[in-house]
Motif scaffolding. Sequence first.
Motif, PDB file in Angstrom:
ATOM      1  N   PRO A   9       0.746  -1.068   0.158  1.00  0.00           N
ATOM      2  CA  PRO A   9       0.002  -0.167  -0.016  1.00  0.00           C
ATOM      3  C   PRO A   9       0.818   1.409  -0.066  1.00  0.00           C
ATOM      4  CG  PRO A   9      -0.162  -1.224   2.168  1.00  0.00           C
ATOM      5  CD  PRO A   9       0.779  -2.023   1.245  1.00  0.00           C
ATOM      6  N   GLU A  10       2.110   1.286   0.319  1.00  0.00           N
ATOM      7  CA  GLU A  10       2.897   2.472   0.647  1.00  0.00           C
ATOM      8  C   GLU A  10       4.296   1.928   0.891  1.00  0.00           C
ATOM      9  OE1 GLU A  10       0.650   3.879   3.943  1.00  0.00           O
ATOM     10  OE2 GLU A  10       2.384   4.250   4.900  1.00  0.00           O
ATOM     11  N   MET A  11       5.027   2.925   0.309  1.00  0.00           N
ATOM     12  CA  MET A  11       6.524   2.779   0.296  1.00  0.00           C
ATOM     13  C   MET A  11       7.205   4.116   0.547  1.00  0.00           C
ATOM     14  SD  MET A  11       7.801  -0.148  -2.289  1.00  0.00           S
ATOM     15  CE  MET A  11       9.333  -0.193  -1.687  1.00  0.00           C
ATOM     16  N   SER A  12       8.489   4.164   1.213  1.00  0.00           N
ATOM     17  CA  SER A  12       9.152   5.290   1.042  1.00  0.00           C
ATOM     18  C   SER A  12      10.674   4.986   0.853  1.00  0.00           C
ATOM     19  CB  SER A  12       9.521   5.689   2.743  1.00  0.00           C
ATOM     20  OG  SER A  12       9.791   6.815   3.246  1.00  0.00           O
ATOM     21  N   VAL A  13      11.036   6.413   0.402  1.00  0.00           N
ATOM     22  CA  VAL A  13      12.461   6.031  -0.210  1.00  0.00           C
ATOM     23  C   VAL A  13      13.402   7.458   0.156  1.00  0.00           C
ATOM     24  CG1 VAL A  13      11.954   7.018  -2.412  1.00  0.00           C
ATOM     25  CG2 VAL A  13      14.194   5.605  -2.255  1.00  0.00           C
ATOM     26  N   GLN A  14      14.583   7.209   0.457  1.00  0.00           N
ATOM     27  CA  GLN A  14      15.630   8.351   0.454  1.00  0.00           C
ATOM     28  C   GLN A  14      15.677   9.126  -0.809  1.00  0.00           C
ATOM     29  OE1 GLN A  14      16.372   9.226   3.873  1.00  0.00           O
ATOM     30  NE2 GLN A  14      16.968  11.089   3.293  1.00  0.00           N
ATOM     31  N   THR A  18      17.162   4.370  -4.818  1.00  0.00           N
ATOM     32  CA  THR A  18      16.512   3.738  -5.977  1.00  0.00           C
ATOM     33  C   THR A  18      15.327   2.877  -5.216  1.00  0.00           C
ATOM     34  OG1 THR A  18      18.309   3.447  -7.486  1.00  0.00           O
ATOM     35  CG2 THR A  18      16.653   1.890  -7.652  1.00  0.00           C
ATOM     36  N   VAL A  19      14.188   2.789  -5.574  1.00  0.00           N
ATOM     37  CA  VAL A  19      13.013   2.105  -5.265  1.00  0.00           C
ATOM     38  C   VAL A  19      12.201   1.380  -6.385  1.00  0.00           C
ATOM     39  CG1 VAL A  19      11.359   4.125  -5.543  1.00  0.00           C
ATOM     40  CG2 VAL A  19      11.023   2.536  -3.759  1.00  0.00           C
ATOM     41  N   THR A  20      11.765   0.243  -5.992  1.00  0.00           N
ATOM     42  CA  THR A  20      11.131  -0.686  -6.770  1.00  0.00           C
ATOM     43  C   THR A  20       9.618  -0.848  -6.363  1.00  0.00           C
ATOM     44  OG1 THR A  20      13.038  -1.903  -7.497  1.00  0.00           O
ATOM     45  CG2 THR A  20      11.096  -2.945  -7.874  1.00  0.00           C
ATOM     46  N   VAL A 114       8.889  10.125  -1.132  1.00  0.00           N
ATOM     47  CA  VAL A 114      10.420  10.358  -1.095  1.00  0.00           C
ATOM     48  C   VAL A 114      10.691  11.446  -0.123  1.00  0.00           C
ATOM     49  CG1 VAL A 114      12.411  11.196  -2.742  1.00  0.00           C
ATOM     50  CG2 VAL A 114      10.241   9.896  -3.677  1.00  0.00           C
ATOM     51  N   ARG A 115      11.719  10.831   0.819  1.00  0.00           N
ATOM     52  CA  ARG A 115      12.076  11.884   1.936  1.00  0.00           C
ATOM     53  C   ARG A 115      13.211  12.426   1.556  1.00  0.00           C
ATOM     54  NH1 ARG A 115      12.346   6.517   3.730  1.00  0.00           N
ATOM     55  NH2 ARG A 115      14.490   6.427   4.030  1.00  0.00           N
ATOM     56  N   PRO A 116      13.643  13.781   1.922  1.00  0.00           N
ATOM     57  CA  PRO A 116      14.603  14.696   1.659  1.00  0.00           C
ATOM     58  C   PRO A 116      15.679  14.417   2.619  1.00  0.00           C
ATOM     59  CG  PRO A 116      12.938  15.974   2.888  1.00  0.00           C
ATOM     60  CD  PRO A 116      12.406  14.597   2.663  1.00  0.00           C
TER      61      PRO A 116
END
Lengths: 116, 111
Positions: A9-14, A18-20, A114-116
Amino acid sequence: AQTVTQSQPEMSVQEAETVTLSCTYDTSENNYYLFWYKQPPSRQMILVIRQEAYKQQNATENRFSVNFQKAAKSFSLKISDSQLGDTAMYFCAFSTLAGANSKLTFGKGITLSVRP
Amino acid sequence: EPEVTQTPSHQVTQMGQEVILRCVPISNHLYFYWYRQILGQKVEFLVSFYNNEISEKSEIFDDQFSVERPDGSNFTLKIRSTKLEDSAMYFCASRGQYGYTFGSGTRLTVV
């Protein structure tokens, strides 16, 4: 009938990482198309990338690429060098693109932050 | 780049009122669609339209809904008597050789 499943349902990335995003589908069709759409907070539906099932080569569009595994009925989206503007909901979708009864069938979507 | 245009962007209506959502598809596209998205949820197919008639409709598309292409350019979705649960984002799309193009949507709020 076709089904599209997005189980995360959700994802977080710096930022810059890279995110899949995962997607699986089910169909008895042999010729079809798969899509990833981005829906930012404005709620507009923006086409990110498209894959024709008859093509073995994975589609790429700048920082976006797919891993299309036809036998496994899997269609994941890889976002490289993630940017803050990539924060959005992402929908995987399926269509035959043939005839008057063709339509897009969507998965439930995944919220990417996407986290800063 | 050709666009699908939807108007209005936001409409507030009272329960029981009729609303008409308007769309101008891409001019050389032949297939037209309406989709609905309740806030934060899945994008759901409502109806497809080809050659001036409905080619497929979903279970959501009951007798309260109708579509038409009155003048060869506009493509409209009418909801005859709106209910609270009709509150959603409504997207028009048209299909060409290479895929679907969506409009920016109409946010319908039924109060």
